[in-house]
Scaffold this motif. Structure first.
Motif, PDB file in Angstrom:
ATOM      1  N   MET A  16       0.902  -1.129  -0.062  1.00 31.06           N
ATOM      2  CA  MET A  16       0.026   0.048   0.084  1.00 31.06           C
ATOM      3  C   MET A  16       0.701   1.105  -0.028  1.00 31.06           C
ATOM      4  SD  MET A  16      -3.013   0.937   2.644  1.00 31.06           S
ATOM      5  CE  MET A  16      -3.822  -0.641   2.534  1.00 31.06           C
ATOM      6  N   PHE A  17       1.933   1.108   0.796  1.00 31.09           N
ATOM      7  CA  PHE A  17       2.625   2.282   0.731  1.00 31.09           C
ATOM      8  C   PHE A  17       3.624   2.625  -0.406  1.00 31.09           C
ATOM      9  CE2 PHE A  17       7.137   3.954   1.656  1.00 31.09           C
ATOM     10  CZ  PHE A  17       6.722   5.103   2.536  1.00 31.09           C
ATOM     11  N   LEU A  31       2.029   7.166   4.343  1.00 36.44           N
ATOM     12  CA  LEU A  31       2.390   6.602   5.617  1.00 36.44           C
ATOM     13  C   LEU A  31       0.984   6.584   6.380  1.00 36.44           C
ATOM     14  CD1 LEU A  31       5.597   8.083   7.078  1.00 36.44           C
ATOM     15  CD2 LEU A  31       5.021   5.716   6.699  1.00 36.44           C
ATOM     16  N   ARG A  32       0.157   7.738   5.951  1.00 38.16           N
ATOM     17  CA  ARG A  32      -1.175   7.858   6.933  1.00 38.16           C
ATOM     18  C   ARG A  32      -2.022   6.804   6.372  1.00 38.16           C
ATOM     19  NH1 ARG A  32      -3.067  12.423   9.514  1.00 38.16           N
ATOM     20  NH2 ARG A  32      -1.487  14.137   9.560  1.00 38.16           N
ATOM     21  N   GLN A  33      -2.054   6.429   4.899  1.00 41.45           N
ATOM     22  CA  GLN A  33      -3.005   5.557   4.560  1.00 41.45           C
ATOM     23  C   GLN A  33      -2.539   4.123   4.951  1.00 41.45           C
ATOM     24  OE1 GLN A  33      -2.618   5.967   0.453  1.00 41.45           O
ATOM     25  NE2 GLN A  33      -4.348   7.727   0.135  1.00 41.45           N
ATOM     26  N   ALA A  34      -1.382   3.933   4.956  1.00 40.61           N
ATOM     27  CA  ALA A  34      -0.965   2.286   5.467  1.00 40.61           C
ATOM     28  C   ALA A  34      -1.052   2.256   6.841  1.00 40.61           C
ATOM     29  CB  ALA A  34       0.709   2.083   5.092  1.00 40.61           C
ATOM     30  N   VAL A  35      -0.661   3.389   7.476  1.00 39.72           N
ATOM     31  CA  VAL A  35      -1.029   3.277   9.158  1.00 39.72           C
ATOM     32  C   VAL A  35      -2.430   3.040   9.537  1.00 39.72           C
ATOM     33  CG1 VAL A  35      -0.984   4.442  11.354  1.00 39.72           C
ATOM     34  CG2 VAL A  35       1.112   4.375  10.065  1.00 39.72           C
ATOM     35  N   LEU A  51       2.801   3.155  13.130  1.00 36.05           N
ATOM     36  CA  LEU A  51       3.428   4.071  12.520  1.00 36.05           C
ATOM     37  C   LEU A  51       4.962   3.756  12.594  1.00 36.05           C
ATOM     38  CD1 LEU A  51       4.107   6.767  11.014  1.00 36.05           C
ATOM     39  CD2 LEU A  51       4.098   7.823  13.302  1.00 36.05           C
ATOM     40  N   ASP A  52       5.106   3.234  13.585  1.00 34.97           N
ATOM     41  CA  ASP A  52       6.771   2.761  14.004  1.00 34.97           C
ATOM     42  C   ASP A  52       7.135   1.555  13.339  1.00 34.97           C
ATOM     43  OD1 ASP A  52       6.899   5.065  15.839  1.00 34.97           O
ATOM     44  OD2 ASP A  52       6.423   3.703  17.438  1.00 34.97           O
ATOM     45  N   LEU A  70      11.161  10.664   5.019  1.00 30.49           N
ATOM     46  CA  LEU A  70      10.541   9.526   5.616  1.00 30.49           C
ATOM     47  C   LEU A  70      10.659   9.763   7.054  1.00 30.49           C
ATOM     48  CD1 LEU A  70       9.049   6.766   5.557  1.00 30.49           C
ATOM     49  CD2 LEU A  70      11.083   5.926   5.474  1.00 30.49           C
ATOM     50  N   GLN A  71      11.743   9.990   7.644  1.00 29.16           N
ATOM     51  CA  GLN A  71      12.014  10.212   8.879  1.00 29.16           C
ATOM     52  C   GLN A  71      11.500  11.360   9.627  1.00 29.16           C
ATOM     53  OE1 GLN A  71      16.485  10.036   8.554  1.00 29.16           O
ATOM     54  NE2 GLN A  71      16.452   7.831   9.026  1.00 29.16           N
ATOM     55  N   LYS A  72      11.349  12.471   8.608  1.00 26.45           N
ATOM     56  CA  LYS A  72      10.668  13.885   9.174  1.00 26.45           C
ATOM     57  C   LYS A  72       9.375  13.596   9.281  1.00 26.45           C
ATOM     58  CE  LYS A  72       9.948  18.292   7.275  1.00 26.45           C
ATOM     59  NZ  LYS A  72       9.976  18.966   6.014  1.00 26.45           N
ATOM     60  N   GLN A  73       8.742  12.778   8.353  1.00 24.76           N
ATOM     61  CA  GLN A  73       7.137  12.459   8.444  1.00 24.76           C
ATOM     62  C   GLN A  73       7.073  11.585   9.536  1.00 24.76           C
ATOM     63  OE1 GLN A  73       5.020  14.453   6.897  1.00 24.76           O
ATOM     64  NE2 GLN A  73       6.528  15.550   6.041  1.00 24.76           N
ATOM     65  N   HIS A  74       7.696  10.664  10.102  1.00 22.16           N
ATOM     66  CA  HIS A  74       7.727   9.821  11.091  1.00 22.16           C
ATOM     67  C   HIS A  74       7.593  10.538  12.163  1.00 22.16           C
ATOM     68  CE1 HIS A  74       9.609   6.730  13.882  1.00 22.16           C
ATOM     69  NE2 HIS A  74       7.979   6.468  13.758  1.00 22.16           N
ATOM     70  N   LYS A  75       8.593  11.521  12.659  1.00 21.87           N
ATOM     71  CA  LYS A  75       8.704  12.388  13.631  1.00 21.87           C
ATOM     72  C   LYS A  75       7.278  13.217  13.754  1.00 21.87           C
ATOM     73  CE  LYS A  75      11.288  15.611  15.965  1.00 21.87           C
ATOM     74  NZ  LYS A  75      12.487  16.775  16.034  1.00 21.87           N
ATOM     75  N   ARG A  76       6.844  13.660  12.531  1.00 23.16           N
ATOM     76  CA  ARG A  76       6.000  14.684  12.729  1.00 23.16           C
ATOM     77  C   ARG A  76       4.418  14.001  12.872  1.00 23.16           C
ATOM     78  NH1 ARG A  76       1.857  16.956  10.281  1.00 23.16           N
ATOM     79  NH2 ARG A  76       1.424  17.129   8.092  1.00 23.16           N
TER      80      ARG A  76
END
Length: 81
Positions: A16-17, A31-35, A51-52, A70-76
């Protein structure tokens, strides 16, 4: 022999991602869709856990030049959830 079921229960969310990125969606949207899907399917107890796990798997799926994004969006997204 034909494999009807994947042995990896999270492969669906990897696919999906990857598909979201291929059609031009942002890393955040992918990320949002997969999570959301993983959490809705009951694979994780919380969206943060989903998410993690998805980000850890996605690190091997994205091009090296997109890894900082990817890392920036993960943190956000962790801050928002």
């Amino acid at each position: 022999m034909l494999k009807l079921f994947s042995r990896d229960p999270l492969k669906k969310y990897d696919d999906m991602f990857k598909t979201s990125l291929k059609i031009g969606q942002s890393v955040e949207t992918a990320l949002r869709q997969a999570v959301d899907a993983a959490h809705a399917d009951g694979k994780f107890g919380s969206k943060k856990e989903a998410l993690d796990a998805i980000v850890e798997r996605a690190k091997g799926l994205v091009d090296p030049d997109r890894l900082p994004e990817l890392q920036k969006q993960h943190k956000r997204l962790r801050e928002l959830m």
